[in-house]
Write a protein that holds these residues in place. Structure first.
Motif, PDB file in Angstrom:
ATOM      1  N   GLN A 185       0.837  -1.201   0.000  1.00 56.55           N
ATOM      2  CA  GLN A 185       0.000   0.000   0.000  1.00 56.55           C
ATOM      3  C   GLN A 185       0.870   1.248   0.000  1.00 56.55           C
ATOM      4  N   GLY A 186       2.031   1.195   0.673  1.00 56.92           N
ATOM      5  CA  GLY A 186       2.963   2.322   0.627  1.00 56.92           C
ATOM      6  C   GLY A 186       3.458   2.582  -0.781  1.00 56.92           C
ATOM      7  N   LEU A 187       3.777   1.520  -1.515  1.00 49.62           N
ATOM      8  CA  LEU A 187       4.200   1.669  -2.905  1.00 49.62           C
ATOM      9  C   LEU A 187       3.056   2.205  -3.776  1.00 49.62           C
ATOM     10  N   ILE A 188       1.845   1.711  -3.527  1.00 53.18           N
ATOM     11  CA  ILE A 188       0.694   2.165  -4.310  1.00 53.18           C
ATOM     12  C   ILE A 188       0.405   3.647  -4.031  1.00 53.18           C
ATOM     13  N   PHE A 189       0.449   4.029  -2.750  1.00 57.29           N
ATOM     14  CA  PHE A 189       0.278   5.442  -2.404  1.00 57.29           C
ATOM     15  C   PHE A 189       1.315   6.300  -3.128  1.00 57.29           C
ATOM     16  N   THR A 190       2.552   5.813  -3.167  1.00 59.60           N
ATOM     17  CA  THR A 190       3.619   6.573  -3.826  1.00 59.60           C
ATOM     18  C   THR A 190       3.333   6.704  -5.319  1.00 59.60           C
ATOM     19  N   GLY A 191       2.851   5.622  -5.930  1.00 57.64           N
ATOM     20  CA  GLY A 191       2.495   5.683  -7.344  1.00 57.64           C
ATOM     21  C   GLY A 191       1.379   6.673  -7.611  1.00 57.64           C
ATOM     22  N   ILE A 192       0.389   6.715  -6.723  1.00 58.55           N
ATOM     23  CA  ILE A 192      -0.690   7.687  -6.862  1.00 58.55           C
ATOM     24  C   ILE A 192      -0.134   9.101  -6.718  1.00 58.55           C
ATOM     25  N   TRP A 193       0.784   9.293  -5.758  1.00 67.95           N
ATOM     26  CA  TRP A 193       1.408  10.607  -5.598  1.00 67.95           C
ATOM     27  C   TRP A 193       2.150  11.002  -6.883  1.00 67.95           C
ATOM     28  N   VAL A 194       2.809  10.037  -7.512  1.00 67.79           N
ATOM     29  CA  VAL A 194       3.534  10.310  -8.753  1.00 67.79           C
ATOM     30  C   VAL A 194       2.573  10.791  -9.835  1.00 67.79           C
ATOM     31  N   MET A 195       1.361  10.243  -9.871  1.00 73.06           N
ATOM     32  CA  MET A 195       0.389  10.705 -10.856  1.00 73.06           C
ATOM     33  C   MET A 195      -0.007  12.160 -10.577  1.00 73.06           C
ATOM     34  N   ASP A 231      -2.905  17.525 -21.614  1.00 71.86           N
ATOM     35  CA  ASP A 231      -2.635  18.828 -22.226  1.00 71.86           C
ATOM     36  C   ASP A 231      -3.698  19.846 -21.846  1.00 71.86           C
ATOM     37  N   ASN A 232      -4.666  19.413 -21.023  1.00 72.49           N
ATOM     38  CA  ASN A 232      -5.702  20.303 -20.510  1.00 72.49           C
ATOM     39  C   ASN A 232      -5.308  20.720 -19.089  1.00 72.49           C
ATOM     40  N   LYS A 233      -4.994  21.993 -18.904  1.00 68.63           N
ATOM     41  CA  LYS A 233      -4.500  22.470 -17.620  1.00 68.63           C
ATOM     42  C   LYS A 233      -5.534  22.303 -16.512  1.00 68.63           C
ATOM     43  N   ILE A 234      -6.786  22.520 -16.800  1.00 64.48           N
ATOM     44  CA  ILE A 234      -7.832  22.398 -15.783  1.00 64.48           C
ATOM     45  C   ILE A 234      -7.933  20.958 -15.309  1.00 64.48           C
ATOM     46  N   VAL A 235      -7.915  20.016 -16.242  1.00 72.07           N
ATOM     47  CA  VAL A 235      -7.957  18.597 -15.876  1.00 72.07           C
ATOM     48  C   VAL A 235      -6.773  18.245 -14.984  1.00 72.07           C
ATOM     49  N   SER A 236      -5.584  18.687 -15.379  1.00 73.14           N
ATOM     50  CA  SER A 236      -4.390  18.372 -14.605  1.00 73.14           C
ATOM     51  C   SER A 236      -4.468  18.953 -13.195  1.00 73.14           C
ATOM     52  N   ASP A 237      -4.883  20.206 -13.077  1.00 76.71           N
ATOM     53  CA  ASP A 237      -4.878  20.853 -11.765  1.00 76.71           C
ATOM     54  C   ASP A 237      -5.981  20.322 -10.854  1.00 76.71           C
ATOM     55  N   VAL A 238      -7.149  20.059 -11.399  1.00 75.81           N
ATOM     56  CA  VAL A 238      -8.231  19.506 -10.576  1.00 75.81           C
ATOM     57  C   VAL A 238      -7.836  18.128 -10.049  1.00 75.81           C
ATOM     58  N   LEU A 239      -7.357  17.274 -10.940  1.00 79.76           N
ATOM     59  CA  LEU A 239      -6.959  15.934 -10.511  1.00 79.76           C
ATOM     60  C   LEU A 239      -5.740  15.984  -9.592  1.00 79.76           C
ATOM     61  N   GLY A 240      -4.789  16.861  -9.892  1.00 76.38           N
ATOM     62  CA  GLY A 240      -3.619  16.976  -9.034  1.00 76.38           C
ATOM     63  C   GLY A 240      -3.997  17.362  -7.620  1.00 76.38           C
ATOM     64  N   PHE A 241      -4.922  18.316  -7.482  1.00 74.06           N
ATOM     65  CA  PHE A 241      -5.397  18.735  -6.166  1.00 74.06           C
ATOM     66  C   PHE A 241      -6.115  17.584  -5.453  1.00 74.06           C
ATOM     67  N   VAL A 242      -6.962  16.873  -6.170  1.00 73.16           N
ATOM     68  CA  VAL A 242      -7.711  15.758  -5.588  1.00 73.16           C
ATOM     69  C   VAL A 242      -6.780  14.609  -5.195  1.00 73.16           C
ATOM     70  N   ILE A 243      -5.733  14.379  -5.966  1.00 72.04           N
ATOM     71  CA  ILE A 243      -4.787  13.286  -5.687  1.00 72.04           C
ATOM     72  C   ILE A 243      -3.872  13.642  -4.526  1.00 72.04           C
ATOM     73  N   HIS A 244      -3.296  14.817  -4.538  1.00 76.08           N
ATOM     74  CA  HIS A 244      -2.262  15.168  -3.565  1.00 76.08           C
ATOM     75  C   HIS A 244      -2.813  15.515  -2.187  1.00 76.08           C
ATOM     76  N   THR A 245      -3.996  16.104  -2.130  1.00 73.56           N
ATOM     77  CA  THR A 245      -4.522  16.537  -0.831  1.00 73.56           C
ATOM     78  C   THR A 245      -4.682  15.380   0.149  1.00 73.56           C
ATOM     79  N   PRO A 246      -5.261  14.229  -0.219  1.00 78.17           N
ATOM     80  CA  PRO A 246      -5.358  13.122   0.738  1.00 78.17           C
ATOM     81  C   PRO A 246      -4.000  12.533   1.142  1.00 78.17           C
ATOM     82  N   LEU A 247      -2.953  12.893   0.411  1.00 71.05           N
ATOM     83  CA  LEU A 247      -1.607  12.424   0.729  1.00 71.05           C
ATOM     84  C   LEU A 247      -0.793  13.525   1.412  1.00 71.05           C
ATOM     85  N   TRP A 248      -1.487  14.525   1.934  1.00 71.16           N
ATOM     86  CA  TRP A 248      -0.900  15.588   2.754  1.00 71.16           C
ATOM     87  C   TRP A 248       0.125  16.434   1.997  1.00 71.16           C
ATOM     88  N   THR A 249      -0.136  16.655   0.729  1.00 67.28           N
ATOM     89  CA  THR A 249       0.705  17.540  -0.068  1.00 67.28           C
ATOM     90  C   THR A 249      -0.127  18.730  -0.522  1.00 67.28           C
TER      91      THR A 249
END
Length: 411
Positions: free
Chosen positions: A97-107, A118-136
């Motif tokens: 699960q630690g490795l999987i969490f790290t892979g999700i963080w990499v995304m 190539d869509n900035k809105i898609v990248s930023d929305v998903l980046g915020f949703v991905i990183h926030t639960p991982l305390w970033t």
């Protein structure tokens, strides 16, 4: 050009180094254009795969305690044997699960660079949703991380893993044979190991909160949560606040979960894998940017492409590193040259990069934990002077040396 210093005379046995001469355009032209194409659909498939694997691992963990505490298992292997097997199963869960969490963080990292889509809105929305639960704090980290990429290996402007100098450590500027190195770096292996463990678990939160390992020229209380600090412009203030709101929501969510399910359960299911993420992330980035053969530059000799080449690819955890971590350690050099290139083109693009820049490309196959111990013990400080710098070890020795003391900046 002047006379060589005593340090240079002592370094004559080290292999010489000449900074690479090519422009970024020349390097980019050596790589097929198709490898710069981003696919939102393909990136989403990798992200969904990671989320599904995390859910499967969580489902596995839900059954660990009930299964190994059942009377059937305890009678078959004894209560002590059942307890040993139960904690072994938890260790397996934490590892993967630690490795999987790290892979999700990499995304989320891919999103921060615009490599996910190539869509900035898609990248930023998903980046915020991905990183926030991982305390970033996604946007705050994205801003400083972009600056790191723009200034990597610059002693004056890089954001993280900036080497300490002789002066920083209070090492006298004397010939090596006149310095008592054991007095300066005579820590026992146990103490060194404890300091390394501290780095692995706490370095990233310490960087976000206190600018630890960051640019030393910043004011004392620089951190990623103050929208008015030197890291951010006035125009970036609002997105920093959005990141802070996300982290505040996480504090609330974890508090509520701890009340509902118990702190021990939250720690076992989520906390330990998150600590593993911190370990893997810190270990990967430390080994990517820290090595005795990688140069750092002062203002006159630095340019973007030289800084990009001052990173190392590593065969990190074999197939697990490639599958779970999305090649983040295996093909990092190409990422520093072209951050918007999606990770799934990294392997092929690296072949062209290596063919073009030759010996300026650095790759290691040393086992990850062996490399971590070796690097932590050998990369201690750089000199106070010089345009091209290499780490010195605990005896003041270097593994490479610049051919000349002054090197002009390439175009």
């Amino acid at each position: 050009m002047g006379h060589p210093s005593e340090h240079q005379l002592q370094d004559e046995d080290a292999p010489s180094f000449v900074p690479m001469p090519w422009s970024l355009k020349e390097i980019r032209d050596a790589i097929p254009a198709k490898l710069f194409v981003r696919s939102t659909c393909r990136s989403l498939m990798y992200l969904l795969r990671d989320i599904l694997m995390s859910a499967m691992a969580f489902s596995f963990a839900l059954n660990i305690d009930p299964f190994f505490r059942s009377s059937l298992v305890e009678s078959a292997v004894t209560p002590v044997g059942a307890a040993i097997c139960r904690w072994a199963a938890w260790a397996v869960y934490w590892w993967f699960q630690g490795l999987i969490f790290t892979g999700i963080w990499v995304m989320g990292h891919e999103c921060g660079h615009g490599a996910f889509s190539d869509n900035k809105i898609v990248s930023d929305v998903l980046g915020f949703v991905i990183h926030t639960p991982l305390w970033t704090p996604y946007f705050s980290w994205k801003i400083s991380h972009h600056r790191h990429h723009c200034n990597h290996a610059s002693m004056e402007r890089d954001e993280v893993y900036v080497p300490k100098t002789r002066e920083d450590l209070g090492i006298p500027d004397l010939p090596s044979h006149k310095i008592d190195w054991s007095e300066l770096f005579g820590d026992t292996p146990i103490y060194t190991l404890l300091m390394l463990i501290r780095q692995q678990l706490l370095a990233f939160p310490a960087y976000l909160l206190y600018n630890v390992s960051g640019q030393k020229n910043y004011p004392k209380f620089t951190n990623h949560f103050n929208p008015n600090c030197v890291l951010f412009t006035r125009q970036q203030r609002n997105v920093v606040i959005v990141s802070n709101i996300g982290i505040a929501a996480m504090i609330y969510a974890i508090s509520r979960a701890s009340v509902a399910f118990g702190f021990g359960a939250v720690l076992k299911f989520y906390g330990v894998p998150w600590l593993a993420l911190n370990h893997w992330f810190t270990m990967i980035t430390y080994l990517q940017h820290t090595d005795a053969y990688l140069p750092h530059y002062r203002e006159k000799a630095w340019n973007f492409q030289r800084g990009a080449a001052s990173t190392a690819d590593r065969d990190f955890l074999g197939w697990q590193g490639r599958f779970f971590l999305h090649d983040v350690a295996h093909y990092h050099v190409i990422h520093h040259f072209f951050p918007k290139m999606p990770f799934y083109h990294g392997a092929e693009a690296t072949k062209y990069l290596k063919a073009f820049i030759g010996n300026h490309y650095v790759r290691y196959s040393t086992p990850a934990f062996e490399a971590l111990w070796k690097t932590y013990n050998s990369c201690q400080f750089v000199d106070n002077e010089g345009d091209v710098l290499f780490y010195r070890n605990k005896q003041g020795k270097v593994s490479r040396r610049p051919t000349t003391s002054k090197v002009s900046t390439a175009d």
